[in-house]
Structure formats: C-alpha cells, structure tokens
Scaffold this motif. Structure first.
Motif, PDB file in Angstrom:
ATOM      1  N   VAL A  14     130.151  77.918  56.243  1.00 46.94           N
ATOM      2  CA  VAL A  14     129.596  77.895  54.889  1.00 46.94           C
ATOM      3  C   VAL A  14     128.227  77.217  54.890  1.00 46.94           C
ATOM      4  O   VAL A  14     127.284  77.684  54.239  1.00 46.94           O
ATOM      5  CB  VAL A  14     130.562  77.190  53.917  1.00 46.94           C
ATOM      6  N   GLY A  15     128.102  76.125  55.626  1.00 47.47           N
ATOM      7  CA  GLY A  15     126.830  75.417  55.691  1.00 47.47           C
ATOM      8  C   GLY A  15     125.706  76.259  56.260  1.00 47.47           C
ATOM      9  O   GLY A  15     124.545  76.146  55.842  1.00 47.47           O
ATOM     10  N   LEU A  16     126.019  77.117  57.213  1.00 48.21           N
ATOM     11  CA  LEU A  16     125.006  77.984  57.805  1.00 48.21           C
ATOM     12  C   LEU A  16     124.628  79.134  56.881  1.00 48.21           C
ATOM     13  O   LEU A  16     123.459  79.536  56.815  1.00 48.21           O
ATOM     14  CB  LEU A  16     125.511  78.545  59.137  1.00 48.21           C
ATOM     15  N   LEU A  17     125.597  79.683  56.166  1.00 47.20           N
ATOM     16  CA  LEU A  17     125.326  80.843  55.319  1.00 47.20           C
ATOM     17  C   LEU A  17     124.762  80.470  53.951  1.00 47.20           C
ATOM     18  O   LEU A  17     123.962  81.216  53.375  1.00 47.20           O
ATOM     19  CB  LEU A  17     126.607  81.668  55.139  1.00 47.20           C
ATOM     20  N   ALA A  18     125.175  79.327  53.423  1.00 48.68           N
ATOM     21  CA  ALA A  18     124.821  78.971  52.037  1.00 48.68           C
ATOM     22  C   ALA A  18     123.317  78.992  51.746  1.00 48.68           C
ATOM     23  O   ALA A  18     122.912  79.460  50.672  1.00 48.68           O
ATOM     24  CB  ALA A  18     125.420  77.609  51.684  1.00 48.68           C
ATOM     25  N   PRO A  19     122.438  78.501  52.636  1.00 42.87           N
ATOM     26  CA  PRO A  19     121.003  78.527  52.308  1.00 42.87           C
ATOM     27  C   PRO A  19     120.459  79.929  52.049  1.00 42.87           C
ATOM     28  O   PRO A  19     119.451  80.079  51.345  1.00 42.87           O
ATOM     29  CB  PRO A  19     120.362  77.898  53.548  1.00 42.87           C
ATOM     30  N   ALA A  20     121.088  80.941  52.603  1.00 39.01           N
ATOM     31  CA  ALA A  20     120.651  82.321  52.389  1.00 39.01           C
ATOM     32  C   ALA A  20     121.272  82.936  51.139  1.00 39.01           C
ATOM     33  O   ALA A  20     120.926  84.066  50.769  1.00 39.01           O
ATOM     34  CB  ALA A  20     120.993  83.173  53.606  1.00 39.01           C
ATOM     35  N   LEU A  21     122.171  82.207  50.490  1.00 37.33           N
ATOM     36  CA  LEU A  21     122.939  82.765  49.374  1.00 37.33           C
ATOM     37  C   LEU A  21     122.667  82.050  48.061  1.00 37.33           C
ATOM     38  O   LEU A  21     123.500  82.042  47.157  1.00 37.33           O
ATOM     39  CB  LEU A  21     124.444  82.682  49.702  1.00 37.33           C
ATOM     40  N   SER A  22     121.498  81.450  47.934  1.00 35.11           N
ATOM     41  CA  SER A  22     121.202  80.643  46.751  1.00 35.11           C
ATOM     42  C   SER A  22     120.800  81.477  45.543  1.00 35.11           C
ATOM     43  O   SER A  22     120.959  81.039  44.392  1.00 35.11           O
ATOM     44  CB  SER A  22     120.102  79.630  47.073  1.00 35.11           C
ATOM     45  N   GLU A  23     120.261  82.681  45.775  1.00 37.48           N
ATOM     46  CA  GLU A  23     119.818  83.512  44.659  1.00 37.48           C
ATOM     47  C   GLU A  23     121.011  84.185  43.981  1.00 37.48           C
ATOM     48  O   GLU A  23     121.914  84.681  44.653  1.00 37.48           O
ATOM     49  CB  GLU A  23     118.847  84.584  45.149  1.00 37.48           C
ATOM     50  N   PRO A  24     121.047  84.210  42.645  1.00 44.55           N
ATOM     51  CA  PRO A  24     122.129  84.922  41.946  1.00 44.55           C
ATOM     52  C   PRO A  24     122.197  86.375  42.387  1.00 44.55           C
ATOM     53  O   PRO A  24     121.174  87.049  42.507  1.00 44.55           O
ATOM     54  CB  PRO A  24     121.723  84.805  40.472  1.00 44.55           C
ATOM     55  N   GLY A  25     123.390  86.856  42.651  1.00 46.91           N
ATOM     56  CA  GLY A  25     123.574  88.230  43.084  1.00 46.91           C
ATOM     57  C   GLY A  25     123.409  88.453  44.564  1.00 46.91           C
ATOM     58  O   GLY A  25     123.531  89.596  45.040  1.00 46.91           O
ATOM     59  N   ALA A  26     123.125  87.400  45.328  1.00 45.65           N
ATOM     60  CA  ALA A  26     123.018  87.554  46.780  1.00 45.65           C
ATOM     61  C   ALA A  26     124.324  88.107  47.338  1.00 45.65           C
ATOM     62  O   ALA A  26     125.415  87.717  46.906  1.00 45.65           O
ATOM     63  CB  ALA A  26     122.691  86.211  47.428  1.00 45.65           C
ATOM     64  N   VAL A  27     124.207  89.002  48.288  1.00 43.87           N
ATOM     65  CA  VAL A  27     125.388  89.665  48.855  1.00 43.87           C
ATOM     66  C   VAL A  27     125.680  89.102  50.241  1.00 43.87           C
ATOM     67  O   VAL A  27     124.791  89.033  51.095  1.00 43.87           O
ATOM     68  CB  VAL A  27     125.191  91.192  48.949  1.00 43.87           C
ATOM     69  N   VAL A  28     126.934  88.710  50.454  1.00 48.95           N
ATOM     70  CA  VAL A  28     127.394  88.294  51.770  1.00 48.95           C
ATOM     71  C   VAL A  28     128.525  89.220  52.190  1.00 48.95           C
ATOM     72  O   VAL A  28     129.376  89.590  51.374  1.00 48.95           O
ATOM     73  CB  VAL A  28     127.861  86.818  51.770  1.00 48.95           C
ATOM     74  N   VAL A  29     128.521  89.611  53.439  1.00 44.17           N
ATOM     75  CA  VAL A  29     129.554  90.482  53.992  1.00 44.17           C
ATOM     76  C   VAL A  29     130.455  89.665  54.897  1.00 44.17           C
ATOM     77  O   VAL A  29     129.973  89.046  55.858  1.00 44.17           O
ATOM     78  CB  VAL A  29     128.942  91.647  54.797  1.00 44.17           C
TER      79      VAL A  29
END
Length: 317
Positions: A14-29
C-alpha cells in the motif's frame, strides 16, 4: 477464510502504490485479487480510487465480491488470467492506469480447500487448476506425460534435482493404476528420493507439487505476457508492484523490470539518445522480503520477494 488469509507485505504494498493513487478516480489494477486482502487495504487507504480486480479462480472472485460489497461502486471484478490485463483494460475503456499489483503464486483459498488438490500434506483429488472450470488437471499431466517431458517439468519448474528418478517412478507406477490422489503421488515422490535427502529441506514432495501447479496453470507463460502489458499500461507516475514466491518467477520479474529501468543502449555509449532513455525507475533495492515478525505470524510469507517500479516517461524502453 479470513482466519487463514493474511496479505503478504500489505503495508509495504500500500505504501508503494498510494503515492500514485492520490488523484480522485485513479485506477489501480489488482491483477491477482484472490481473497481481496491487498484490495481491501488499498480501498481503505485511498478512498478516491477505482479498483479493477482480476482472478482466474471463480471461487476467489465470489469471495472477493462479497468482501468488497461496501465498496462495490468503486470495484470492478473480472474473471480473467493476468496475461489478459491489456484486453480487460481495453474492454473497460481504460488506456492507462495509475497502479498495478501482482501477488503471484497459489492463494490461501486454493491451498486450504482440500478438494482443489494443491496441498501435498492432505489427501485430495489431483487437480491443481486455479480455474477449476477449465483446462487439464495435475492428474492429466502425471498420467500422460512421458518420462522425458515429466522430468523436464519437474527439473525446470520445481528445480528438482531428482526429476528423472521421480518421473521414471511415476511412469512405472501409473501402469499399475493411474494417479488420482495427491497423497499417493506425494508418497511415491518420498520413496523415489534418496533416504538421506528426505531428512532435510521439508516435505520432499514440495518441489514436485510446485512444478505440476506451474505446468497445469501455465503460470510462467502467463507472467511473461502479463509483465510487459502491465508496464505498458502505466501512466507517467504510475507504479507496478510485484510479489513473487519462487526463484523462477522472481528472476522473470527482475529481468522484465530491469529492461525498462536501464537505457536501451550499450552500457559504454557516452550519450543516451532521448528515444533510448529509461521509462521506469526502481522503487525498491533488490527483492524486498518480509520481516522476521511477519514470517513468524504468517509462515506463507517466508518466500516472498517484492519488487516495484515507477513510470517516469512515456514510450517503450
């Protein structure tokens, strides 16, 4: 199932992925959603994200769907193998994503459900399919492959040094009666291996069962297709995290990621042309492993190695 499933290196993932997921609507697979352990943590930590979860196991998808019901408006679950990630994203109208996670190997659900046949410690039908609705079983492999072919599978996928001895014993024994149960195969492997070797290294059937599982599910072939597709799908600033559990898949992950991190030119070239510049950077140094405390609490984490990269430029390295 919650009692037996603990997501590996969850805080680090989670710590590694979270910085890339800060924008609303960001998509993670989550390309291997399994029992939704990592997915649950990501959705809780990043409340603005949309999560696309893939899994080839219909039973795992049903469990994840029930577990993630409170976030159903932010979750899309798809019955697919991870090498179909590009097709899945295209079908959802997604040209790029902000994060991708692969948690490779066999899941707790598959290991702990006796009738799936993944465990060498309990007797069960010799199945080992991650998707039990399609494809050949481990029994099909054991009962139809010749000595050379079976020895190749055990040697390469299981790194089993007694591969030919085991394959020869299997082929001789199945003439008497085809293999149908995991216990009978595990017992034959134990007897085929020299007695001195049986006393160390855990259950002697471990490597054989690993090899058969990889063969049945085409895991390394799928991974070879999935990694470049996942890397290509990342937006600039997007991150890929991979958890691998045996040396073959970890080496494959390391090679695929390293190819995007280093310049696409000979190492002695004094100037790197823009078109040959790296498109990724490492977020980890080597393969990170769980702490002793995590392994003590969750022994299944012991073999895990985590690697991660971030896209820093467009283009294909």
């Amino acid at each position: 199932m919650d009692a037996t499933h603990t997501p590996v290196l969850s805080d680090r993932v989670v710590g590694l992925l979270a910085p890339a997921l800060s924008e609303p609507g960001a998509v993670v697979v989550d390309a291997t959603v399994g029992l939704a352990g990592h997915a649950t943590a990501l959705l809780a930590t990043c409340p603005g994200i949309r999560l696309v979860g893939l899994d080839r196991d219909p039973q795992a998808l049903a469990y994840s769907r029930a577990r993630l019901v409170d976030a159903a408006d932010r979750v899309t679950l798809v019955h697919a193998v991870y090498d179909q990630v590009a097709t899945v994203l295209d079908g959802l109208g997604l040209s790029e994503v902000s994060g991708i996670l692969f948690d490779l190997g066999v899941s707790s659900l598959q290991l702990d459900t006796d009738e799936r046949g993944f465990s060498y410690s309990r007797d069960a039908p010799l199945d080992m399919r991650m998707d039990p609705t399609r494809g050949r079983t481990a029994a099909d492999v054991v009962n139809t492959y010749g000595v050379d072919e079976l020895a190749r599978v055990l040697r390469y996928y299981g790194e089993e040094r007694f591969a030919r001895r085991i394959a020869t014993a299997v082929v001789a024994e199945r003439v008497r009666e085809p293999f149908a149960s995991s216990a009978r195969l595990a017992d034959l492997v134990r007897r085929a291996i020299p007695a001195a070797t049986r006393r160390t290294g855990g259950n002697p059937a471990k490597r054989t069962f690993q090899a058969l599982r990889i063969e049945v599910n085409g895991e390394l072939e799928a991974l070879a297709q999935a990694l470049p597709a996942a890397l290509d799908a990342l937006a600039v600033g997007g991150r890929l995290v991979v958890l691998a559990y045996h040396s073959l898949e970890d080496r494959m992950v390391k090679r695929a990621l390293a190819a995007r991190v280093r310049p696409a030119v000979p190492p002695d070239l004094p100037v790197i042309p823009p078109e040959a510049a790296p498109t990724m950077r490492w977020l980890t140094r080597g393969g990170e492993t769980p702490s002793p405390d995590e392994v003590a609490a969750n022994p299944r984490a012991s073999a895990a190695k985590l690697r991660a990269v971030e896209r820093i430029a467009r283009g294909v390295a």
